[in-house]
Motif scaffolding. Structure first.
Motif, PDB file in Angstrom:
ATOM      1  N   CYS A 182       0.851  -1.181   0.000  1.00  0.00           N
ATOM      2  CA  CYS A 182       0.000   0.000   0.000  1.00  0.00           C
ATOM      3  C   CYS A 182       0.890   1.235   0.000  1.00  0.00           C
ATOM      4  O   CYS A 182       2.078   1.151   0.305  1.00  0.00           O
ATOM      5  N   ASN A 183       0.302   2.352  -0.316  1.00  0.00           N
ATOM      6  CA  ASN A 183       0.992   3.628  -0.260  1.00  0.00           C
ATOM      7  C   ASN A 183       0.994   4.083   1.202  1.00  0.00           C
ATOM      8  O   ASN A 183      -0.055   4.421   1.757  1.00  0.00           O
ATOM      9  N   GLU A 184       2.154   4.071   1.831  1.00  0.00           N
ATOM     10  CA  GLU A 184       2.227   4.360   3.254  1.00  0.00           C
ATOM     11  C   GLU A 184       1.801   5.789   3.561  1.00  0.00           C
ATOM     12  O   GLU A 184       1.160   6.042   4.601  1.00  0.00           O
ATOM     13  N   ALA A 185       2.120   6.721   2.709  1.00  0.00           N
ATOM     14  CA  ALA A 185       1.700   8.099   2.936  1.00  0.00           C
ATOM     15  C   ALA A 185       0.177   8.202   2.916  1.00  0.00           C
ATOM     16  O   ALA A 185      -0.430   8.894   3.741  1.00  0.00           O
ATOM     17  N   GLU A 186      -0.445   7.476   1.973  1.00  0.00           N
ATOM     18  CA  GLU A 186      -1.914   7.466   1.890  1.00  0.00           C
ATOM     19  C   GLU A 186      -2.510   6.814   3.133  1.00  0.00           C
ATOM     20  O   GLU A 186      -3.495   7.302   3.707  1.00  0.00           O
ATOM     21  N   ARG A 187      -1.915   5.712   3.562  1.00  0.00           N
ATOM     22  CA  ARG A 187      -2.428   5.029   4.756  1.00  0.00           C
ATOM     23  C   ARG A 187      -2.366   5.940   5.979  1.00  0.00           C
ATOM     24  O   ARG A 187      -3.303   6.033   6.771  1.00  0.00           O
ATOM     25  N   SER A 188      -1.238   6.617   6.136  1.00  0.00           N
ATOM     26  CA  SER A 188      -1.063   7.493   7.281  1.00  0.00           C
ATOM     27  C   SER A 188      -2.073   8.638   7.266  1.00  0.00           C
ATOM     28  O   SER A 188      -2.664   8.985   8.295  1.00  0.00           O
ATOM     29  N   THR A 189      -2.299   9.203   6.081  1.00  0.00           N
ATOM     30  CA  THR A 189      -3.249  10.315   5.957  1.00  0.00           C
ATOM     31  C   THR A 189      -4.663   9.858   6.292  1.00  0.00           C
ATOM     32  O   THR A 189      -5.396  10.535   7.033  1.00  0.00           O
ATOM     33  N   LEU A 190      -5.061   8.706   5.751  1.00  0.00           N
ATOM     34  CA  LEU A 190      -6.417   8.206   5.999  1.00  0.00           C
ATOM     35  C   LEU A 190      -6.592   7.783   7.457  1.00  0.00           C
ATOM     36  O   LEU A 190      -7.652   8.004   8.049  1.00  0.00           O
ATOM     37  N   ALA A 191      -5.559   7.170   8.030  1.00  0.00           N
ATOM     38  CA  ALA A 191      -5.645   6.765   9.437  1.00  0.00           C
ATOM     39  C   ALA A 191      -5.865   7.984  10.330  1.00  0.00           C
ATOM     40  O   ALA A 191      -6.654   7.946  11.290  1.00  0.00           O
ATOM     41  N   GLU A 192      -5.179   9.075  10.020  1.00  0.00           N
ATOM     42  CA  GLU A 192      -5.351  10.304  10.795  1.00  0.00           C
ATOM     43  C   GLU A 192      -6.752  10.876  10.590  1.00  0.00           C
ATOM     44  O   GLU A 192      -7.387  11.376  11.526  1.00  0.00           O
ATOM     45  N   LEU A 193      -7.247  10.756   9.358  1.00  0.00           N
ATOM     46  CA  LEU A 193      -8.583  11.254   9.053  1.00  0.00           C
ATOM     47  C   LEU A 193      -9.655  10.463   9.802  1.00  0.00           C
ATOM     48  O   LEU A 193     -10.660  11.022  10.261  1.00  0.00           O
ATOM     49  N   LEU A 194      -9.429   9.133   9.941  1.00  0.00           N
ATOM     50  CA  LEU A 194     -10.408   8.292  10.641  1.00  0.00           C
ATOM     51  C   LEU A 194     -10.465   8.625  12.126  1.00  0.00           C
ATOM     52  O   LEU A 194     -11.510   8.464  12.770  1.00  0.00           O
ATOM     53  N   GLY A 195      -9.343   9.033  12.695  1.00  0.00           N
ATOM     54  CA  GLY A 195      -9.330   9.486  14.077  1.00  0.00           C
ATOM     55  C   GLY A 195      -9.824   8.463  15.079  1.00  0.00           C
ATOM     56  O   GLY A 195     -10.508   8.823  16.044  1.00  0.00           O
ATOM     57  N   GLY A 196      -9.522   7.190  14.878  1.00  0.00           N
ATOM     58  CA  GLY A 196      -9.905   6.175  15.845  1.00  0.00           C
ATOM     59  C   GLY A 196     -11.305   5.620  15.665  1.00  0.00           C
ATOM     60  O   GLY A 196     -11.766   4.813  16.482  1.00  0.00           O
ATOM     61  N   ARG A 197     -12.000   6.018  14.605  1.00  0.00           N
ATOM     62  CA  ARG A 197     -13.342   5.465  14.344  1.00  0.00           C
ATOM     63  C   ARG A 197     -13.259   3.964  14.096  1.00  0.00           C
ATOM     64  O   ARG A 197     -12.308   3.472  13.482  1.00  0.00           O
ATOM     65  N   HIS A 198     -14.273   3.224  14.549  1.00  0.00           N
ATOM     66  CA  HIS A 198     -14.325   1.807  14.205  1.00  0.00           C
ATOM     67  C   HIS A 198     -14.649   1.671  12.719  1.00  0.00           C
ATOM     68  O   HIS A 198     -15.571   2.315  12.206  1.00  0.00           O
ATOM     69  N   SER A 199     -13.861   0.850  12.030  1.00  0.00           N
ATOM     70  CA  SER A 199     -14.125   0.613  10.611  1.00  0.00           C
ATOM     71  C   SER A 199     -14.045  -0.875  10.321  1.00  0.00           C
ATOM     72  O   SER A 199     -13.386  -1.628  11.031  1.00  0.00           O
ATOM     73  N   TRP A 200     -14.733  -1.287   9.277  1.00  0.00           N
ATOM     74  CA  TRP A 200     -14.642  -2.671   8.820  1.00  0.00           C
ATOM     75  C   TRP A 200     -14.697  -2.686   7.308  1.00  0.00           C
ATOM     76  O   TRP A 200     -15.155  -1.733   6.674  1.00  0.00           O
ATOM     77  N   LEU A 201     -14.169  -3.765   6.748  1.00  0.00           N
ATOM     78  CA  LEU A 201     -14.046  -3.902   5.295  1.00  0.00           C
ATOM     79  C   LEU A 201     -14.870  -5.084   4.818  1.00  0.00           C
ATOM     80  O   LEU A 201     -14.803  -6.174   5.402  1.00  0.00           O
ATOM     81  N   ALA A 202     -15.642  -4.867   3.772  1.00  0.00           N
ATOM     82  CA  ALA A 202     -16.299  -5.958   3.051  1.00  0.00           C
ATOM     83  C   ALA A 202     -15.603  -6.049   1.700  1.00  0.00           C
ATOM     84  O   ALA A 202     -15.770  -5.172   0.844  1.00  0.00           O
ATOM     85  N   ALA A 203     -14.793  -7.084   1.524  1.00  0.00           N
ATOM     86  CA  ALA A 203     -13.900  -7.182   0.370  1.00  0.00           C
ATOM     87  C   ALA A 203     -14.482  -8.080  -0.712  1.00  0.00           C
ATOM     88  O   ALA A 203     -14.907  -9.203  -0.436  1.00  0.00           O
ATOM     89  N   CYS A 204     -14.488  -7.580  -1.933  1.00  0.00           N
ATOM     90  CA  CYS A 204     -14.900  -8.357  -3.105  1.00  0.00           C
ATOM     91  C   CYS A 204     -16.301  -8.943  -2.913  1.00  0.00           C
ATOM     92  O   CYS A 204     -16.499 -10.164  -2.978  1.00  0.00           O
ATOM     93  N   VAL A 205     -17.243  -8.060  -2.687  1.00  0.00           N
ATOM     94  CA  VAL A 205     -18.629  -8.454  -2.409  1.00  0.00           C
ATOM     95  C   VAL A 205     -19.387  -8.633  -3.718  1.00  0.00           C
ATOM     96  O   VAL A 205     -19.492  -7.689  -4.514  1.00  0.00           O
ATOM     97  N   PRO A 206     -19.941  -9.821  -3.977  1.00  0.00           N
ATOM     98  CA  PRO A 206     -20.740 -10.019  -5.188  1.00  0.00           C
ATOM     99  C   PRO A 206     -22.121  -9.387  -5.011  1.00  0.00           C
ATOM    100  O   PRO A 206     -22.558  -9.127  -3.876  1.00  0.00           O
ATOM    101  N   PRO A 207     -22.825  -9.152  -6.096  1.00  0.00           N
ATOM    102  CA  PRO A 207     -24.166  -8.551  -5.983  1.00  0.00           C
ATOM    103  C   PRO A 207     -25.105  -9.326  -5.064  1.00  0.00           C
ATOM    104  O   PRO A 207     -25.944  -8.720  -4.390  1.00  0.00           O
ATOM    105  N   SER A 208     -24.960 -10.643  -5.023  1.00  0.00           N
ATOM    106  CA  SER A 208     -25.845 -11.467  -4.199  1.00  0.00           C
ATOM    107  C   SER A 208     -25.693 -11.206  -2.711  1.00  0.00           C
ATOM    108  O   SER A 208     -26.555 -11.621  -1.921  1.00  0.00           O
ATOM    109  N   GLU A 209     -24.618 -10.519  -2.298  1.00  0.00           N
ATOM    110  CA  GLU A 209     -24.381 -10.283  -0.873  1.00  0.00           C
ATOM    111  C   GLU A 209     -24.468  -8.808  -0.486  1.00  0.00           C
ATOM    112  O   GLU A 209     -24.235  -8.454   0.675  1.00  0.00           O
TER     113      GLU A 209
END
Length: 391
Positions: A182-209
């Motif tokens: 990943c782009n570490e600069a991008e990760r750092s910027t987004l992590a700071e933007l999230l500010g400790g918010r709980h987040s979760w990822l749904a990866a490669c979700v087909p239309p059926s889900e």
């Protein structure tokens, strides 16, 4: 008939027919010590890792693959195995997986060559009163060292009478994946933007889900009103209708393809490609791997991808693409199996609790990065046996 007699009868029936003689297969070139390797289909990934480790530590080692094309049948051709041992003079036999090639094991015992078994998996059928189970118990008794993959297999091994000093539980040899970049600069910027918010990822979700993921995120928001979903659909053409669907449910959506950012008001961030999965895995403490809930899993990602980057993993019942890896994660309390959409919503909501997420993610990281250690234990057992033979 006693159990031992039943096992010997099963072996006799397995090996009683003499096979037609065939030309001897070629031996590996060189003059170094020779190991016979026999691998079950389920352990091909382990074979590559262990073979590489053996050849690195002993460059002079010759390895003869008993399952290669042109080799005699290690299961039933006892005469050919005897000729092979006389020509090759192996110092040991290494078995990987569940199969117990009768002719090979019997011949090794006759020739007083130790047999080491790794990646062994046993089930309750081994304890049955049958010819097959009796024969397998008889073969197991002739093996010097057995490394099993899980506690259930270890329990079965002890029940069928394998002495404690011969069997060890190591876990399976996991495939080791390089972490997605990943782009570490991008990760750092987004992590700071999230500010400790709980987040979760749904990866490669087909239309059926898609509806299941929407329901799960609404449940997460009920538990933690600042929760953020990173959503990666399998089809980029679904981004516009997904945005509309989520907004109809009162959610604020940002789109990566429009270079929008997940600021404080945004509740869903939709990504447009898989190219940045390494970024989302690092940002999201919890990942649901799409396709495992509905079985529409052609594009389901390898479960060690998020696990190796510290993201706790949720999955559905359809694990056919990576059965061994899911077995490892589930068996190590390193993933959360959900049977359906309602359970997905419950798990996503529950895993807004940082302590639960931390335990799951830690176990997942251990499982996904521990395969090298298991492979090393098996490799060391082989090389210790070689050192004993050379003394």
């Amino acid at each position: 008939m006693r159990a031992a007699g039943l096992g010997r009868l099963g072996l006799w029936l397995q090996l009683r027919h003499e096979k037609p003689a065939r030309p001897d297969s070629a031996l590996p070139a060189g003059t170094g010590p020779l190991l016979i390797l026999c691998t079950s289909r389920s352990s091909h990934a382990a074979r590559g890792q262990i073979r590489a480790m053996l050849e690195t530590r002993r460059p002079d080692l010759r390895i003869l693959d008993a399952t290669a094309e042109g080799m005699p049948d290690p299961e039933t051709d006892l005469a050919a195995m005897r000729r092979l041992f006389e020509r090759a003079e192996p110092f040991a036999v290494l078995l990987l997986g569940t199969e117990l090639p009768a002719a090979l094991i019997v011949c090794a015992a006759e020739m007083r060559r130790p047999v080491i078994m790794g990646e062994a998996r046993f089930d309750k059928r081994e304890t049955r009163w049958s010819l097959r189970a009796g024969m397998r118990r008889e073969l197991l008794a002739r093996i010097k060292t057995i490394f099993v993959t899980d506690t259930a297999s270890h329990h079965v091994a002890r029940r069928v009478g394998i002495p404690p000093g011969k069997v060890s539980m190591t876990g399976p040899v996991a495939e080791i994946l390089d972490p997605l970049p990943c782009n570490e600069a991008e990760r750092s910027t987004l992590a700071e933007l999230l500010g400790g918010r709980h987040s979760w990822l749904a990866a490669c979700v087909p239309p059926s889900e898609e509806d299941s993921v929407l329901t799960a995120h609404l449940s997460a928001l009920h538990q933690s009103h600042r929760a953020l979903l990173f959503l990666v659909p399998t089809d980029p053409d679904r981004i516009a209708p997904l945005t509309e669907r989520f907004e109809q449910n009162g959610l604020i959506v940002a789109r990566r393809d429009l270079e929008e950012e997940p600021n404080e008001e945004v509740q869903v961030m939709i990504a447009d490609t898989n190219a940045e999965l390494g970024l989302w895995y690092r940002l999201a403490p919890v990942t649901y791997l799409g396709g495992t809930l509905s079985g529409d899993d052609e594009l389901t990602r390898h479960p060690f991808e998020p696990a190796a980057l510290g993201s706790a993993v949720i999955h559905g019942p359809f694990t056919g693409r990576f059965p061994t890896e899911w077995q490892q994660l589930d068996g190590g309390n390193a993933s959360r199996l959900v049977p359906g959409a309602e359970a997905l919503a419950d798990s996503v909501a529950e895993l807004t609790q940082p302590d639960l997420v931390a335990d799951l993610a830690s176990n997942a990281w251990t499982v996904s990065t521990g395969g090298a250690g298991v492979a090393m234990r098996i490799t060391s057992a082989v090389l210790n046996t070689l050192e004993e033979a050379e003394q």
